[in-house]
Each structure stands twice: as C-alpha cells, then as structure tokens.
Scaffold this active site. Structure first.
Site, mmCIF file in Angstrom:
data_model
loop_
_atom_site.group_PDB
_atom_site.id
_atom_site.type_symbol
_atom_site.label_atom_id
_atom_site.label_comp_id
_atom_site.label_asym_id
_atom_site.label_seq_id
_atom_site.Cartn_x
_atom_site.Cartn_y
_atom_site.Cartn_z
ATOM 1 N N PHE A 162 0.812 -1.230 0.000
ATOM 2 C CA PHE A 162 0.000 0.000 0.000
ATOM 3 C C PHE A 162 0.842 1.276 0.000
ATOM 4 O O PHE A 162 0.340 2.351 -0.323
ATOM 5 C CB PHE A 162 -0.918 0.022 1.248
ATOM 6 N N GLU A 189 -5.146 -3.688 -2.016
ATOM 7 C CA GLU A 189 -6.588 -3.399 -1.941
ATOM 8 C C GLU A 189 -6.865 -2.089 -1.207
ATOM 9 O O GLU A 189 -7.962 -1.549 -1.269
ATOM 10 C CB GLU A 189 -7.350 -4.560 -1.283
ATOM 11 N N SER A 239 5.093 -7.097 3.144
ATOM 12 C CA SER A 239 5.679 -7.436 4.448
ATOM 13 C C SER A 239 6.480 -8.738 4.369
ATOM 14 O O SER A 239 6.245 -9.573 3.487
ATOM 15 C CB SER A 239 4.562 -7.577 5.475
ATOM 16 N N CYS A 294 9.758 1.345 3.373
ATOM 17 C CA CYS A 294 10.637 0.227 3.709
ATOM 18 C C CYS A 294 12.070 0.723 3.919
ATOM 19 O O CYS A 294 12.895 0.002 4.449
ATOM 20 C CB CYS A 294 10.600 -0.834 2.625
ATOM 21 N N GLU A 385 8.770 -4.541 12.969
ATOM 22 C CA GLU A 385 8.719 -3.421 12.020
ATOM 23 C C GLU A 385 7.509 -2.569 12.421
ATOM 24 O O GLU A 385 6.381 -3.042 12.407
ATOM 25 C CB GLU A 385 8.537 -3.938 10.586
#
Ligand code: NAD
Length: 494
Positions: A162, A189, A239, A294, A385
């Site tokens: 996303f 989504e 992820s 990230c 994370e």
C-alpha cells in the site's frame, strides 16, 4: 474510462469504482464482490474496489497471453518508445497523479509528488533500455560466435504493497514491458487508484490492448497468481511474513520469484557526525511518508556522547505539524498497532522523549513523530517493524557494539552511518548486514541505473528490482552459437 479524479487539494473527494482491466476493458469481478477504499486523511470511504478471485486472474492471463505474442514482435526500440511517451504524459499530469496518490494513501502532497517523480525516473530507465538491452556476443573460437538474446518470459505478474501505489508498479512495469512480456498487476486493496491511472496513461502512450491487465482484490488474487501455470515470473513487494509465504509457494510451482519484504533499518551515529546534516536527515528519514517506507529509519544506534545531535533531532521533530508536513497512517489497524508498540516500550522502561500519540486532526488516522530513548533489543519497538513515524534510540559505547546489534537483526534492507570520518564510513559499508547502505544519507535508495533490493529477511528470491538487473529478472537468456564455415581446428566445436 474517464479520468477518475480531478481534485487539486486535500478536500475529501469521491472516486469511482476501481475495476479490473482485462483485455482493454474495465470490468467488475466475476463474483460481483466489492469493498470500500478508505481515504486515511478522513477515515471514510472514498470509493470501492472489486474483489476478484481465480476466475478473474485466469481471464487476465488469457488476455495477456493473447496480446503478448504480438507485443514481443515489436523491436525493443519501439517498445521503449511507449515508455518515452509515458514519461511525457506523467510529466504533464504530475499534479493530478500526486493529488490522486495523496488521497488514496494519505501522504502529503509534497511527498506524493516525490513518489511520482521517482516513478518517472523508473520510466526513464525503461525508456533507456533501447540502448542498454543489447546482449553480449563474442567470437569464442575460430569462426564460432556466441551471443545472448534476452527473451521475454511470456506472462508475468507483480503484487504491490500500500505504501507506494504509483512508484512500486514502476519498479516492475518499465523493464517487464520493454522486455516484451504481458503483465498482470495486483495493486494493494487499500490503494487501487494509482495503478489504475498508470494503466490509462500507458494505453494513451500506445501500449497495445491486453498487454497490461489489472486484477484488484486481496489474498485470493495473489494465491491465484502464484498458482497459475501460465505465469512464468512474479515480483512481490510487501511485508516479510507475506513475502516469505508467497516466495515459498510460488517457487514450488517452478516460477521465477522475487519477493521484497519488510525492514528494520539501523542508522549509526558517531560523535564526529555533522550536526545539521545528520539531524535533518534522520528526522526526514523516520518521519517521511509517516514512517511508512521500507527505507525509513527505525533504529538509531547512538554511539558515545551524541546528545547534542539528539537534542537537534528532538527540536526538528517537534517542529513538524501533524497533518501539514507529515501525512496520515494508512488505516485504523496500523494506527492501533503503532500506538500499542509505543505504549509497550513505555511500560517496559523506555522514555518517550517526543510523543506523537494523540496528535493530528480529529478525523482520520494520525500519529505524530515519536522518539523512544533507552530502548533495548528485547522490546517490541526494536524487534518489530513499526511502519510508523517512530524512532527507537539504543545507546551503545562502541562502534563494534553497534555493528553487532545491526548484524544480529534478521532484516537486511538498509543501514547507514553518520560520520565525517572516511575510515569509519568505509568500515561501516563493509560491516553492515544490509543490501542497501548509506553514508550520511537516511534513505539510501539506489537510483537508476542501480538496482533496488535488500538482504536476509528483507528479500526472498534472486536478482533485484529496477535498473538493468530488473530487466534481466523479467527475461530469460537465449544462448546462440553460430558457425558459418568449416574450420580446421580440432576442438569439439570444430
Ligand atoms: P502486505 O504484505 O500486507 O501486502 C502486500 C500485498 O500482499 C498486498 O497486495 C496484499 O493484498 C497481499 N497479501 C496480503 N496478505 C496476503 C497473504 N496472506 N497471501 C498472499 N497475499 C497477501 O504489505 P503492506 O502492508 O501492503 O505493505 C507494507 C509492507 O511492505 C511493509 O512491511 C514494508 O516494509 C514492505 N515494503 C517493502 C519494500 C521493499 O522494497 N522491501 C517496499 C515497500 C514496502
């Protein structure tokens, strides 16, 4: 399809339904199912997207397969021309693309614009493949020539996270398309519109109908993609938990798989670091895109007495206005997770020296810049994370101690050192256990033509995305050996 969005500010706007693009038509999912797409800035539905299943994926694959054959016959130079035109269209529509992104993802306009500009750089790389994609050739023996041709794989697919709805598809599409493949794209989504608009612009740029197909939905679509026998290669970005699952399942089918996962990026700071450069960079790194990157700084290893730099980091963090120069968190679940990790650190004895809890507008999902000091490697805020604007400071006495902590962390996306000493910088570059490292840079993203990708639990599979390595990922090498005349030498090729 009409342009879904024409707004040019943060006001709430209703978007159209995000449908599937199959064989050049925008169509509903065969199941008829839909879900809401939420604007994170307001926390309310801005549109819907269709929720697809294996039948929709198969329809997309058949459309891609039919279109790919003709597309692969275009010379690489002509395929690259589509990227030239796409770049031009993205330049012309920069504001619109940036606002669209800001609405669906919650980023500030400035950070959305940064994302679109980085996406354009990726398109430029695709456009330059007409000059870079030549295979190697060599006379390997008297009268015998070997050459390598980079052939398309056929139908390939990409699955998106996303956090970069417009840039991450452009890590994949320019190289994969210029290589001559048909493509199935599965957006997150949570943010289907960036990919939708890119598909429209690609059509306008001259990409033949059916070469790019979009299938919207969730896990079921990804499973159908990795199980589909006619898809030859998949790239996934998301992820670590899902990257690993997708990699393992896809590899069993014999597909080429490249799955980029999560991160826990460590920044090391020594006392000789430049004050202004370091504090500005560290704050930009951990708060940019509300920490939902990230490549964001997550852990600051403060080596020796660096309190003067930390004081400046605190000052700059407190100047950030939530909702103005830091964007929203993507959804309520993410916000709840981030807050629970901060609470957990406090409960376990860490000190919240900048507190972003409760900051920001009333509606929507917000967390302000947060700095946790006195963190240990046992705490959740170190181990998980966080994917929010949270910096965890660990205090250590020596550089060696810092390397050991960084090296022991299972992730390996990025790491950076802040120093004015070249010797220390060199040591750090060699010692970091990370695929992308930086010196005095908080977001050490390799820019084209260099490739992007981490190590360890941040990447599963082989090869990298973007750059020329990205092109190689989406191709299979054909080795050709040719002899035109009888030669007298007595080798096995004689
Ligand atoms: P995510 O893993 O939840 O979702 C990514 C994609 O996988 C989505 O399209 C989703 O629909 C699909 N998916 C979710 N669960 C699945 C399952 N069980 N099986 C199959 N597919 C599934 O990731 P996200 O929350 O959208 O994105 C944030 C994550 O992505 C962070 O961990 C971030 O570090 C990572 N990320 C990594 C990079 C990189 O280059 N390494 C770049 C951007 C984001």
């Amino acid at each position: 399809m009409a342009n879904p969005f024409s707004g040019r500010n943060y006001d709430f706007a209703q978007f159209i339904e995000a449908k599937n693009l199959i064989g050049g038509e925008w169509v509903s999912a065969r199941s008829g199912k839909t879900e809401e797409v939420v604007n994170p800035r307001f926390g309310k539905a801005m549109g819907t997207l269709v929720i697809s299943d294996a039948a929709d994926v198969d329809a997309a694959v058949q459309a891609a397969k039919a279109a790919q054959k003709g597309w692969a016959e275009w010379p690489v130079r002509e395929r690259a021309q589509v990227m030239h035109r796409l770049k031009q269209l993205m330049d012309e529509n920069l504001d619109e693309l940036s606002w669209l992104l800001s609405h669906e993802n919650g980023k500030t306009f400035a950070q959305s614009r940064g994302e679109v500009l980085k996406g354009i750089e990726c398109v430029e790389m695709g456009a330059s493949l007409q000059n870079m994609a030549a295979g190697e050739q060599l006379d390997v023996s008297r009268g015998v020539n070997c050459k390598v041709i980079h052939e398309p794989i056929g139908v390939v697919a990409g699955v998106l996270p996303f956090n970069f709805p417009t840039m991450v598809p452009l890590w994949m599409l320019p190289q994969a398309l210029v290589a001559g493949n048909g493509f199935i794209l599965k957006p997150s989504e949570k943010v289907p519109y960036g990919a939708m608009r890119l598909a429209e612009l690609l059509e306008e740029a001259g990409l033949p109908t059916g070469v790019l197909n979009i299938v919207n939905g969730a896990k079921e679509v990804v499973t159908a993609i990795i199980d589909h026998e006619e898809i030859g290669a998949v790239a996934f970005v998301g992820s670590t938990r899902v990257a690993k699952l997708v990699y393992e399942r896809g590899s069993k089918t014999g597909k080429k798989m490249l799955c980029l996962g999560g991160a826990k990026n460590h920044l090391l700071m020594v006392p000789d670091a430049d004050l202004e450069l370091t504090s500005t960079n560290v704050v930009g790194s951990y708060t940019g895109c509300a920490g939902q990157r990230c490549m964001a700084a997550s852990v600051l290893l403060a080596i020796g007495d660096v309190d003067h730099i930390i004081a400046d980091i605190i000052k700059k963090s407190e100047e950030i206005v939530v909702g103005e120069n830091i964007g929203a968190i993507v959804d309520q679940d993410s916000k709840t997770r981030i807050l629970s990790i901060i609470d957990d650190a406090e409960k376990n004895g860490a000190k919240i020296i900048v507190d972003g809890r409760g900051k920001g507008p009333k509606e929507g999902y917000w967390v302000g810049p947060t700095i946790i000091d006195g963190v240990t490697t046992e705490m959740r805020c170190y181990k998980e994370e966080i994917f929010g604007p949270v910096l965890s400071i660990l205090r250590v006495d020596t550089l060696e101690e810092a390397f050991q902590i960084e090296n022991a962390n299972p992730y390996g996306n990025a790491a950076a050192i802040y120093t004015t000493n070249g010797g220390i910088a060199d040591r750090a570059i060699k010692r970091f256990e990370a695929g992308m490292v930086g010196v005095n840079i908080g977001v050490p993203v390799p820019r084209e033509p260099f490739a992007f990708g981490g190590w360890n639990d941040s990447k599963f599979g082989h090869g990298d995305m973007t750059g020329i390595d990205g092109f190689k990922y989406w191709t299979r090498p054909r080795k050709v050996t040719v002899k035109w005349a009888l030669q007298s030498d007595e080798t096995w090729m004689g």
